[in-house]
Design a protein around this motif. Structure first.
Motif, short mmCIF file in Angstrom:
data_model
loop_
_atom_site.label_atom_id
_atom_site.label_comp_id
_atom_site.label_asym_id
_atom_site.label_seq_id
_atom_site.Cartn_x
_atom_site.Cartn_y
_atom_site.Cartn_z
N ILE B 79 23.35 81.91 0.10
CA ILE B 79 23.70 81.35 1.41
C ILE B 79 22.66 80.33 1.87
CG2 ILE B 79 23.84 81.94 3.89
CD1 ILE B 79 26.34 82.89 2.74
N LEU B 80 21.39 80.63 1.60
CA LEU B 80 20.32 79.70 2.00
C LEU B 80 20.50 78.34 1.34
CD1 LEU B 80 17.28 82.16 1.79
CD2 LEU B 80 18.14 81.07 3.88
N LEU B 81 20.95 78.36 0.08
CA LEU B 81 21.19 77.10 -0.62
C LEU B 81 22.49 76.45 -0.15
CD1 LEU B 81 20.26 77.84 -4.34
CD2 LEU B 81 19.10 76.26 -2.74
N GLU B 82 23.55 77.26 -0.10
CA GLU B 82 24.87 76.72 0.25
C GLU B 82 24.84 76.05 1.63
OE1 GLU B 82 28.23 79.51 0.17
OE2 GLU B 82 29.12 78.34 1.80
N LYS B 83 24.16 76.70 2.56
CA LYS B 83 24.11 76.17 3.93
C LYS B 83 22.96 75.20 4.14
CE LYS B 83 27.64 78.63 5.20
NZ LYS B 83 28.93 77.98 5.53
N ASP B 84 22.24 74.90 3.05
CA ASP B 84 21.14 73.94 3.10
C ASP B 84 20.06 74.35 4.09
OD1 ASP B 84 19.88 71.71 2.11
OD2 ASP B 84 20.76 70.34 3.57
N ILE B 85 19.80 75.65 4.15
CA ILE B 85 18.75 76.16 5.05
C ILE B 85 17.39 75.99 4.37
CG2 ILE B 85 17.94 78.20 6.33
CD1 ILE B 85 20.95 79.19 6.17
N LEU B 86 17.34 76.32 3.09
CA LEU B 86 16.14 76.11 2.28
C LEU B 86 16.52 75.37 1.01
CD1 LEU B 86 14.39 79.66 2.32
CD2 LEU B 86 13.94 77.72 3.85
N THR B 87 15.51 74.79 0.35
CA THR B 87 15.74 74.19 -0.96
C THR B 87 15.45 75.23 -2.04
OG1 THR B 87 13.46 73.46 -1.21
CG2 THR B 87 14.98 71.93 -0.09
N GLN B 88 15.94 74.95 -3.25
CA GLN B 88 15.67 75.83 -4.39
C GLN B 88 14.17 76.03 -4.58
OE1 GLN B 88 18.20 77.16 -6.64
NE2 GLN B 88 16.46 78.40 -7.33
N GLU B 89 13.44 74.94 -4.45
CA GLU B 89 11.98 75.01 -4.63
C GLU B 89 11.34 75.92 -3.58
OE1 GLU B 89 10.17 71.17 -4.43
OE2 GLU B 89 8.35 71.82 -5.47
N GLU B 90 11.81 75.83 -2.36
CA GLU B 90 11.26 76.67 -1.29
C GLU B 90 11.56 78.15 -1.54
OE1 GLU B 90 11.16 73.77 2.62
OE2 GLU B 90 13.09 74.56 1.98
N ILE B 91 12.77 78.41 -2.03
CA ILE B 91 13.14 79.79 -2.33
C ILE B 91 12.25 80.35 -3.45
CG2 ILE B 91 14.99 81.22 -3.35
CD1 ILE B 91 16.99 79.42 -1.80
N GLU B 92 11.96 79.50 -4.41
CA GLU B 92 11.17 79.96 -5.56
C GLU B 92 9.69 80.07 -5.25
OE1 GLU B 92 11.98 77.79 -9.12
OE2 GLU B 92 14.15 78.04 -8.92
N THR B 93 9.17 79.18 -4.44
CA THR B 93 7.72 79.20 -4.18
C THR B 93 7.35 80.00 -2.94
OG1 THR B 93 7.85 77.21 -2.82
CG2 THR B 93 7.43 76.91 -5.19
N GLY B 94 8.30 80.18 -2.03
CA GLY B 94 7.98 80.88 -0.78
C GLY B 94 7.16 80.01 0.16
N LYS B 95 7.19 78.70 -0.09
CA LYS B 95 6.42 77.79 0.77
C LYS B 95 7.33 76.74 1.39
CE LYS B 95 1.93 78.12 -1.46
NZ LYS B 95 2.24 79.25 -2.37
#
Lengths: 200, 225
Positions: B79-95
């Protein structure tokens, strides 16, 4: 840390949750106090004791019972027991002729405000698969031999309605107070995989 | 969608394992994924039907292996990706990396959350109280035999079976369209009773039944010949 393996579907669960928590808090998209309130609510406040109180009161107060069965949502809202996964509540009464059991075959819908978060077995594949087809087998696994003459009626809560079973008041409980009765009511008896045992 | 989430009536999953005195959470990350999901999404990013649709899209083999709150994690990441809330990189790094763009709304304040956990939520229900019901209590119906590729809440084990309307619950949004960005389809939802023999054949107990909640769109009137 970020590599292809990290994205394997079930790996590093703990680290992935921590990463989401860090970035969502850093960006101000979730509030720490809100998260704390959510955890406190589901870990310490709501739970089967809420449902047990409703059941005990229904056993001792015929007017309340009639209200609860007729308008579950309105009745629990007045008691401050509505909310997420607890807004549309239907209460189904077990009788000598009908035994009710609740499942969600498509996910794990459950009356959170009244019973708390669901136990693992309720969310498990075998329960979701078997409840609609073999409810009597499940009752047996929970130690209940249901008479062939009783209708076992399974409620699949696949829409927005959530179901609470009103178990039968056990024999031998005539002289108990409402509080003592509430202490007898188990979570599973309000899901309908069990009954409230007679008092010897 | 006819995927693995639609479990009703399947065999071979073994006994039901009950854990005595089970704690609400087994590990700390379970608390956190629940709190993150419930603390984020009420800001208006998506509705419950979109969440269920996302969970159902988990690969079937993974769906069966995942613990309940792991499905929540996979759903929230999607959902975070689909709704463009976070980027893939942000999800992976936590930053926090992206400083502009994306859909970022003010966090749900604690007071709003407290209210939502103890008061009726309109959610996708009780719309158009004047909308006419297509079926009446006591009426016999035929559950439609539909196999949509999109999200739906009519499970396979009910499709093509005959039932009886036992209660009208009022008007709710049809999940099928609400899970996919609309259009909104407010409809009556009914409890419908199917006998166990209608669903599972003559060997089922003749007294037993399943009641399930179905929208207008999931049923046709039963026309007797």
């Amino acid at each position: 840390m970020a590599n292809k393996n990290h994205r394997a579907p079930l790996s590093d669960t703990q680290l992935r949750v921590k990463a989401l928590e860090s970035v969502l808090l850093e960006k101000g998209l979730v509030d720490q106090a809100t998260m704390d309130a959510i955890i406190d609510n589901y870990e310490n406040k709501v739970g089967p004791h809420n449902g047990a109180r409703l059941v005990a009161r229904a056993w001792t107060d015929p007017e309340f019972k009639a209200q609860l069965l007729k308008d579950g949502s309105g009745t629990i809202a007045k008691l401050g027991l509505a909310g997420i996964e607890g807004t549309h509540i239907e209460v189904k009464e077990n009788t000598a002729d009908v035994h009710n059991m609740v499942v969600c075959t498509l996910c794990s819908c459950y009356p959170w405000t009244i019973l708390g978060l669901p136990p693992t077995w309720y969310k498990s594949t075998p329960y979701r698969a078997r409840a609609v087809r073999d409810p009597r087998g499940i009752l047996k696994e929970f130690g209940v031999e249901m008479s062939e003459d009783v209708e076992v009626r399974v409620w699949d809560s696949n829409a927005e309605l959530r179901y609470l079973v009103l178990p039968m008041r056990p024999e031998g409980s005539e002289n108990l107070t409402e509080d003592e009765l509430a202490a007898l009511v188990t979570r599973d008896s309000m899901i309908g995989t069990s009954v409230v045992d007679a008092i010897n | 969608m006819n995927s693995i989430h639609d479990l009703g009536g399947m065999d071979n999953f073994g006994p039901i394992n009950v854990e005595p005195n089970e704690p609400v959470f087994h590990e700390d990350w379970e608390r956190k994924i629940l709190a993150l999901t419930l603390g984020l999404l009420p800001a208006g990013y998506c509705n419950i039907d979109e969440m269920r649709r996302t969970t159902e899209h988990i690969d079937p083999a993974i769906y069966l292996q995942a613990r309940y709150y792991q499905k929540w994690l996979l759903t929230l990441e999607s959902i975070l990706l689909e709704k463009d809330i976070l980027t893939q990189e942000e999800i992976e790094t936590g930053k926090s990396i992206r400083t502009e763009g994306g859909d970022n709304r003010p966090a749900v304040p604690v007071e709003m959350m407290q209210y939502a956990m103890a008061n009726p939520i309109p959610a996708n229900a009780e719309l158009d109280p004047d909308l006419k019901a297509k079926f009446q209590v006591g009426e016999e119906i035929l559950a439609k035999n539909i196999n949509p590729y999109h999200h739906t809440r009519i499970p396979r084990y009910i499709r093509g079976k005959r039932g009886v309307i036992v209660q009208d619950h009022g008007v709710f949004l049809l999940a099928d369209t609400n899970a996919h960005g609309g259009p909104e389809k407010p409809q009556h939802v009914y409890s419908v009773r199917f006998t166990a023999q209608e669903l599972w054949g003559d060997e089922a107990n003749p007294n037993d039944s399943v009641c399930i909640d179905l929208h207008d769109d999931y049923m046709d009137p039963l026309v007797s010949n």
